[in-house]
Design an enzyme around this catalytic site. Sequence first.
Site, mmCIF file in Angstrom:
data_model
loop_
_atom_site.group_PDB
_atom_site.id
_atom_site.type_symbol
_atom_site.label_atom_id
_atom_site.label_comp_id
_atom_site.label_asym_id
_atom_site.label_seq_id
_atom_site.Cartn_x
_atom_site.Cartn_y
_atom_site.Cartn_z
ATOM 1 N N ASP A 14 0.679 -1.166 -0.092
ATOM 2 C CA ASP A 14 0.092 0.018 0.091
ATOM 3 C C ASP A 14 0.934 1.317 -0.013
ATOM 4 O OD1 ASP A 14 -2.847 -0.978 0.180
ATOM 5 O OD2 ASP A 14 -2.099 -1.879 2.215
ATOM 6 N N ASP B 99 -9.807 -6.306 -0.347
ATOM 7 C CA ASP B 99 -8.904 -6.035 0.630
ATOM 8 C C ASP B 99 -9.780 -5.065 1.627
ATOM 9 O OD1 ASP B 99 -6.879 -4.949 2.293
ATOM 10 O OD2 ASP B 99 -6.256 -3.501 0.589
#
Length: 232
Positions: A41, A184
Amino acid sequence: MSFSWRKSCIVAPSLICLDLCNLQAQVEACEAAGIEVLHVDIIDGHFSPSLPLGLETVRRLRQLTRLKFDVHLMATDNDYFVDELIDIGVEQLVFHLETERHVDNQLNRIRAKGVRAGVALKPSTPVGLLDCVVEKCDAILLMLINPGYAWNKGEKQVAFADRKIRELRALIDACGSDTAISIDGRVSTQNIADYGAGLVDIFVGGTTCISRDDIAGSVGKLNALRATFAPL
């Protein structure tokens, strides 16, 4: 056996959910446990109120592991980060549909560099907005919690997660595309049990299903679950 992105039910541990003070050892533990993809990320601090990981850390980790890097870019201005991440050598890069002014062009730009490209959607963004680009996406990431707010323990998967996953699968199937679906946000073993047989391709594993204190044990349990759907 060589790695394939079309492999059934990939589990990709989230880098920012590992022990950030011992990243090299944690990544090595993931690799030793049989993990093949690491979810990375990158948040710019503007898209979401979080800034857990820098580009130079990712660049250094790229030199230390053979794991595939699946990057989720959360930025209000994508071009700089896209260029840097391609230079680092990531294998898959998804950016947010909501922040990109020229989605088709950005997908073209990433894929021209030999990197798998795709888009991510915030929970409230409707799947229908993908209609004209779905066939050009190697992967589509559905956020099941609001991105950047994982630190809030009260942040739970959105109630419409199941409907959204099934809508996206129907859209991909209708196009005859081989676009991968990734999810996610509080991904659990129950999510893998529910969607691992043909609905979702990549499950981003955070603290809900992977313990940084027992990576081998956590991954072993997930692999046993995955094996019920297809050979690993």
